[in-house]
Design an enzyme around this catalytic site. Structure first.
Site, PDB file in Angstrom:
ATOM      1  N   SER A 115       0.846  -1.200   0.000  1.00  0.00           N
ATOM      2  CA  SER A 115       0.000   0.000   0.000  1.00  0.00           C
ATOM      3  C   SER A 115       0.875   1.242   0.000  1.00  0.00           C
ATOM      4  CB  SER A 115      -0.884  -0.006   1.262  1.00  0.00           C
ATOM      5  OG  SER A 115      -1.644   1.184   1.360  1.00  0.00           O
ATOM      6  N   HIS A 117      -0.777   4.020   0.893  1.00  0.00           N
ATOM      7  CA  HIS A 117      -1.747   4.812   1.661  1.00  0.00           C
ATOM      8  C   HIS A 117      -2.643   5.631   0.719  1.00  0.00           C
ATOM      9  CE1 HIS A 117      -2.082   5.413   6.125  1.00  0.00           C
ATOM     10  NE2 HIS A 117      -2.961   6.307   5.744  1.00  0.00           N
ATOM     11  N   GLY A 149      -5.249   0.201  -3.087  1.00  0.00           N
ATOM     12  CA  GLY A 149      -4.948   1.378  -3.886  1.00  0.00           C
ATOM     13  C   GLY A 149      -5.644   1.291  -5.225  1.00  0.00           C
ATOM     14  N   ARG A 152     -11.484  -0.501  -7.619  1.00  0.00           N
ATOM     15  CA  ARG A 152     -12.771   0.182  -7.796  1.00  0.00           C
ATOM     16  C   ARG A 152     -13.828  -0.703  -8.430  1.00  0.00           C
ATOM     17  NH1 ARG A 152     -10.427   2.442  -4.687  1.00  0.00           N
ATOM     18  NH2 ARG A 152      -9.646   4.555  -4.619  1.00  0.00           N
ATOM     19  N   GLY A 171     -10.767   0.917   0.126  1.00  0.00           N
ATOM     20  CA  GLY A 171     -10.870   2.054   1.039  1.00  0.00           C
ATOM     21  C   GLY A 171     -11.947   3.042   0.662  1.00  0.00           C
ATOM     22  N   ARG A 172     -11.589   3.989  -0.188  1.00  0.00           N
ATOM     23  CA  ARG A 172     -12.479   5.132  -0.436  1.00  0.00           C
ATOM     24  C   ARG A 172     -13.855   4.793  -0.994  1.00  0.00           C
ATOM     25  NH1 ARG A 172      -7.271   8.375  -2.487  1.00  0.00           N
ATOM     26  NH2 ARG A 172      -6.724   6.189  -2.825  1.00  0.00           N
TER      27      ARG A 172
HETATM   28  C1  LIG Z   1      -9.756   9.591   4.744  1.00  0.00           C
HETATM   29  C2  LIG Z   1      -8.804   8.423   4.782  1.00  0.00           C
HETATM   30  C3  LIG Z   1      -8.364   7.962   6.018  1.00  0.00           C
HETATM   31  C4  LIG Z   1      -7.489   6.884   6.096  1.00  0.00           C
HETATM   32  N1  LIG Z   1      -7.088   6.452   7.317  1.00  0.00           N
HETATM   33  C5  LIG Z   1      -6.302   5.358   7.408  1.00  0.00           C
HETATM   34  C6  LIG Z   1      -5.945   4.820   8.682  1.00  0.00           C
HETATM   35  O1  LIG Z   1      -6.311   5.333   9.742  1.00  0.00           O
HETATM   36  N2  LIG Z   1      -5.146   3.726   8.699  1.00  0.00           N
HETATM   37  C7  LIG Z   1      -4.721   3.119   7.549  1.00  0.00           C
HETATM   38  O2  LIG Z   1      -4.021   2.111   7.624  1.00  0.00           O
HETATM   39  N3  LIG Z   1      -5.054   3.592   6.332  1.00  0.00           N
HETATM   40  C8  LIG Z   1      -5.826   4.686   6.236  1.00  0.00           C
HETATM   41  N4  LIG Z   1      -6.163   5.181   4.989  1.00  0.00           N
HETATM   42  C9  LIG Z   1      -5.602   4.545   3.774  1.00  0.00           C
HETATM   43  C10 LIG Z   1      -6.512   3.417   3.283  1.00  0.00           C
HETATM   44  O3  LIG Z   1      -6.548   2.380   4.242  1.00  0.00           O
HETATM   45  C11 LIG Z   1      -6.019   2.808   1.963  1.00  0.00           C
HETATM   46  O4  LIG Z   1      -4.705   2.290   2.144  1.00  0.00           O
HETATM   47  C12 LIG Z   1      -5.980   3.804   0.812  1.00  0.00           C
HETATM   48  O5  LIG Z   1      -7.079   4.695   0.849  1.00  0.00           O
HETATM   49  C13 LIG Z   1      -5.896   3.100  -0.555  1.00  0.00           C
HETATM   50  O6  LIG Z   1      -7.063   2.358  -0.850  1.00  0.00           O
HETATM   51  P1  LIG Z   1      -8.261   2.971  -1.781  1.00  0.00           P
HETATM   52  O7  LIG Z   1      -7.614   3.470  -3.059  1.00  0.00           O
HETATM   53  O8  LIG Z   1      -9.177   1.810  -2.009  1.00  0.00           O
HETATM   54  O9  LIG Z   1      -8.880   4.086  -1.003  1.00  0.00           O
HETATM   55  C14 LIG Z   1      -7.032   6.259   4.906  1.00  0.00           C
HETATM   56  C15 LIG Z   1      -7.499   6.708   3.663  1.00  0.00           C
HETATM   57  C16 LIG Z   1      -8.383   7.774   3.585  1.00  0.00           C
HETATM   58  C17 LIG Z   1      -8.863   8.230   2.237  1.00  0.00           C
END
Ligand SMILES: Cc1cc2nc3c(=O)[nH]c(=O)nc-3n(C[C@H](O)[C@H](O)[C@H](O)COP(=O)(O)O)c2cc1C
Length: 222
Positions: A115, A117, A149, A152, A171-172
């Site tokens: 990841s 993040h 990451g 979708r 995540g999102r």
């Molecule tokens: C608003 C927000 C808050 C997040 N908070 C955390 C968190 O507290 N701990 C964590 O491991 N990842 C956190 N993430 C990262 C997500 O877990 C994930 O790794 C990242 O969004 C990629 O996945 P996605 O593209 O499906 O969103 C956060 C992401 C977003 C957008």
């Protein structure tokens, strides 16, 4: 899987979610000071978590430092201490190189999350799909490889599995689903992605999510 932030109310709500998730909740803790992490590991154990972990890539979050809760990079030894501080499987989230994945195996982590993040902690990091194959080549079968990451659609799940992940995280889109329709919105999203995944499996001759071949992405299979 729940997160961790500077606002203590979020941790309380995460523990409630884990307690009501019938042993399926996973607590991901920020790379705080060691004693703070261990105190949260205990909270998660009490709540009945299935696993715990840290998002080691949350090490530079200014939002945490501004609220008096510093986070910082963890040494290999500190990670080892945390892994052995609990009997629960331990997850290292934020792995981006094969070398780091090797260290995760050595530290006896049960799983890694490949990841960046969501590209939110450092501009210009590679995409996770770009680094996943090399990481999988190095550590597949020695621990569980999650990746996230940009997943979708169901086809994205299939692509990450073909690149070497054992499972993906989302995540999102879940935020949109939850805000738009609560648990029904989240269920809708998962079912839609599941249908798309099945469709992709049918059309690529993939009988089992554990047997996704690289050839569905690259004709030479490399
Ligand atoms: C608003 C927000 C808050 C997040 N908070 C955390 C968190 O507290 N701990 C964590 O491991 N990842 C956190 N993430 C990262 C997500 O877990 C994930 O790794 C990242 O969004 C990629 O996945 P996605 O593209 O499906 O969103 C956060 C992401 C977003 C957008």
């Amino acid at each position: 899987m729940t997160g961790d932030a500077a606002d203590p109310a979020l941790w309380v709500s995460a523990m409630k979610a884990i307690a009501s998730s019938k042993d399926r909740g996973i607590a991901i803790i920020k790379p705080r000071e060691q004693k703070e992490i261990i105190s949260r590991i205990r909270d998660a154990e009490k709540a009945g978590a299935a696993a715990v972990g840290i998002d080691i890539d949350g090490a530079g979050l200014i939002t945490m430092a501004l609220k008096g809760q510093p986070v910082s990079p963890k040494t290999f030894q500190e990670i080892g201490e945390l892994v052995s501080a609990t009997r629960l499987p331990f997850i290292l989230k934020g792995i981006m190189t094969a070398g780091e994945a090797d260290l995760a195996v050595e530290a006896k982590a049960a799983a890694i999350v490949v990841s960046n993040h969501g590209g939110r902690v450092l501009d210009h990091t590679p995409g996770t799909a770009d680094v996943l194959p090399e990481i999988a080549k190095r550590v597949k079968g020695r621990l569980i490889i999650f990746a996230d990451g940009g997943v979708r659609a169901g086809a994205d799940v299939l692509k990450f599995l073909a690149l070497g992940a054992d499972a993906v995280l989302i995540g999102r889109p879940l935020v949109t689903g939850a805000f738009g329709g609560g648990s029904e919105g989240v269920a809708f999203l998962f079912n839609k992605m599941k249908d798309e995944l099945i469709q992709g499996m049918l059309l690529t001759g993939t009988a089992d999510v554990k047997l996704v071949k690289k050839e569905i992405l690259f004709s030479s299979g490399v």
